[in-house]
Design an enzyme around this catalytic site. Structure first.
Site, PDB file in Angstrom:
ATOM      1  N   LYS A   1      48.075  -9.232  -6.402  1.00  0.00           N
ATOM      2  CA  LYS A   1      47.365 -10.215  -7.223  1.00  0.00           C
ATOM      3  C   LYS A   1      48.255 -10.917  -8.248  1.00  0.00           C
ATOM      4  O   LYS A   1      47.846 -11.922  -8.831  1.00  0.00           O
ATOM      5  CB  LYS A   1      46.190  -9.547  -7.930  1.00  0.00           C
ATOM      6  CG  LYS A   1      45.055  -9.130  -7.013  1.00  0.00           C
ATOM      7  CD  LYS A   1      44.316 -10.316  -6.431  1.00  0.00           C
ATOM      8  CE  LYS A   1      43.036  -9.906  -5.722  1.00  0.00           C
ATOM      9  NZ  LYS A   1      42.274 -11.062  -5.221  1.00  0.00           N
TER      10      LYS A   1
ATOM     11  N   SER B   1      42.842  -0.314  -1.458  1.00  0.00           N
ATOM     12  CA  SER B   1      42.949  -1.490  -0.585  1.00  0.00           C
ATOM     13  C   SER B   1      44.007  -1.268   0.482  1.00  0.00           C
ATOM     14  O   SER B   1      43.817  -1.606   1.658  1.00  0.00           O
ATOM     15  CB  SER B   1      43.279  -2.732  -1.407  1.00  0.00           C
ATOM     16  OG  SER B   1      42.253  -3.011  -2.339  1.00  0.00           O
TER      17      SER B   1
END
Length: 326
Positions: free
Chosen positions: A41, A264
Site C-alpha cells: 500500500k 493477505s
C-alpha cells in the site's frame, strides 16, 4: 547504493522468494512488505498524495482522511509523517490492535468505528464517517482509495513493469484483491504490454468483489463487503476464493520456514499453491504471486493460538514445523 531522503521514497526492494522447496510448486513470491509501511500500500499512498499535491488540493491546513482496514492506513501515516502532513484514519473493530498502535506511533489520529452500517457493514460505516468529517470541515481531504485512479496507476507504472523486467517469460500472476488497485494496475499493464500472461485474482471467501456470496471475514486486508469500483472482472482470467482457515494454515506453514507473512499474503499463496498443484504438476510454468504484507501486525490474530482456535478450531492452530522438516 540506493539512498532515500524520506520514508515514503522506499517503494520496492525487488526481493523474490522461491517457494518451490517449501510448497512443492513452481512459485516465486514478490515480497512487498520490505518498506517502511510494511505493505504494498505504500505505492498507492505515495501516488495518491503526490497526485493531490500536483492538483493543488493539499495546503498548509489540510488534514488527509482515509478509510482503511489497516495496511493503507499505515502507508498513509508513513507518507503523511514523511511529508509533514496531518492524517486521520477511520478504521474499524476488525483492524489488528498492533496496526492501530503503529498508526498512532507515526502521528496519525485513529478513529475506530464499532457499529456496522445496516447495508455495507463496517466498510460502509467507515466511509460514512469519513464523509461526515469532510462535511464538517473543508480542511479534511479524502483521497478515497476506493475510487482514486492514482491507486492503480502506481501499479501500472511501477509494479507491473518491475515484474515484467524480472520475469520476461512470466506465465501466471496471482494478485490479491481488496480495493482493487494492485490488481487493476498490474492487469492493465500486462493486458497492454504482455497479453499472454494469465492473470488470476485472489479474493477472500465472503467477499463480494466478484459477485460472491457475502459472509463474515475476520482477517483484514483482502476482500470487500461491497463491490469495489476499481475492480474489473473483465481484466482477469480467473478468480480464486480462499477460506480464511486456509489463509491461517498457509501463514503458519510459511512461518515455520521463517517467512512471517501477513494475512493477505497467506491468502494469495494458498490460492497459488492450490492452483499450481492442479494445473502445473510438471512445474513447467513460470508463476509469481504478489505478497502484499508481512506478518508482525497479525501476531494478535493469525499467529495467536487462542485467537485461531476460537475462530477456526484447534486443527488450524496446530504447529506445522515437524511436517515441514520431514
Amino acid at each position: 547504493m540506493p539512498v532515500v531522503t524520506g520514508a515514503h521514497e522506499l517503494l520496492d526492494t525487488e526481493v523474490f522468494v522461491d517457494l518451490s522447496g517449501p510448497l512443492g510448486v513452481n512459485l516465486h513470491l514478490k515480497c512487498e512488505g520490505l518498506n517502511f509501511a510494511g505493505s504494498v500500500k505504500i505505492r498507492s499512498a505515495t501516488w495518491m498524495v503526490a497526485a493531490a499535491e500536483r492538483s493543488g488540493l493539499i495546503g498548509p491546513d489540510t488534514t488527509l482522511v482515509e478509510s482503511s482496514s489497516g495496511n493503507l492506513g499505515v502507508a498513509m501515516a508513513v507518507v503523511a509523517a514523511a511529508r509533514n502532513l496531518r492524517f486521520h484514519c477511520v478504521t474499524d473493530a476488525k483492524c489488528n490492535p498492533s496496526t492501530i498502535r503503529l498508526m498512532r506511533a507515526l502521528g496519525a489520529t485513529v478513529e475506530v468505528v464499532e457499529e456496522p452500517a445496516a447495508h455495507g457493514g463496517l466498510l460502509a460505516a467507515r466511509k460514512a464517517r469519513v464523509r461526515a468529517l469532510c462535511a464538517r470541515s473543508s480542511g479534511y481531504l479524502w483521497l478515497n482509495q476506493y475510487e482514486n485512479e492514482a491507486s492503480w496507476l502506481a501499479h501500472y507504472h511501477h509494479t507491473g513493469p518491475g515484474l515484467a523486467k524480472e520475469f520476461g517469460a512470466l506465465d501466471v500472476l496471482f494478485v490479491g484483491v481488496g480495493t482493487g488497485g494492485t490488481l487493476t494496475g498490474c492487469a492493465r499493464y500486462f493486458r497492454d504490454h504482455h497479453p499472454g500472461v494469465r492473470l488470476i485474482a485472489v479474493d477472500a471467501e465472503g467477499s463480494v468483489n466478484f459477485g460472491g456470496r457475502p459472509g463474515p471475514r475476520r482477517i483484514p486486508g483482502l476482500g470487500a463487503a461491497e463491490p469495489m469500483p476499481l475492480v474489473d472482472a473483465g481484466l482477469v482470467d480467473e478468480v480464486l476464493r480462499v477460506p480464511e482457515a486456509d489463509t491461517v494454515r498457509m501463514c503458519r506453514r510459511l512461518a515455520a520456514r521463517g517467512l512471517l507473512l501477513g494475512g493477505s499474503s497467506g491468502t494469495v499463496v494458498s490460492a497459488a499453491r492450490t492452483w499450481l498443484a492442479a494445473e502445473d504438476p510438471d512445474r513447467a510454468l513460470t508463476a509469481v504471486a504478489i505478497a502484499p504484507d508481512l506478518g508482525e501486525r497479525y501476531l494478535d490474530t493469525v499467529y495467536d493460538d487462542d485467537w485461531v482456535t476460537r475462530h477456526f478450531g484447534a486443527a488450524a492452530a496446530a504447529p506445522l514445523t515437524r511436517e515441514l522438516r520431514a
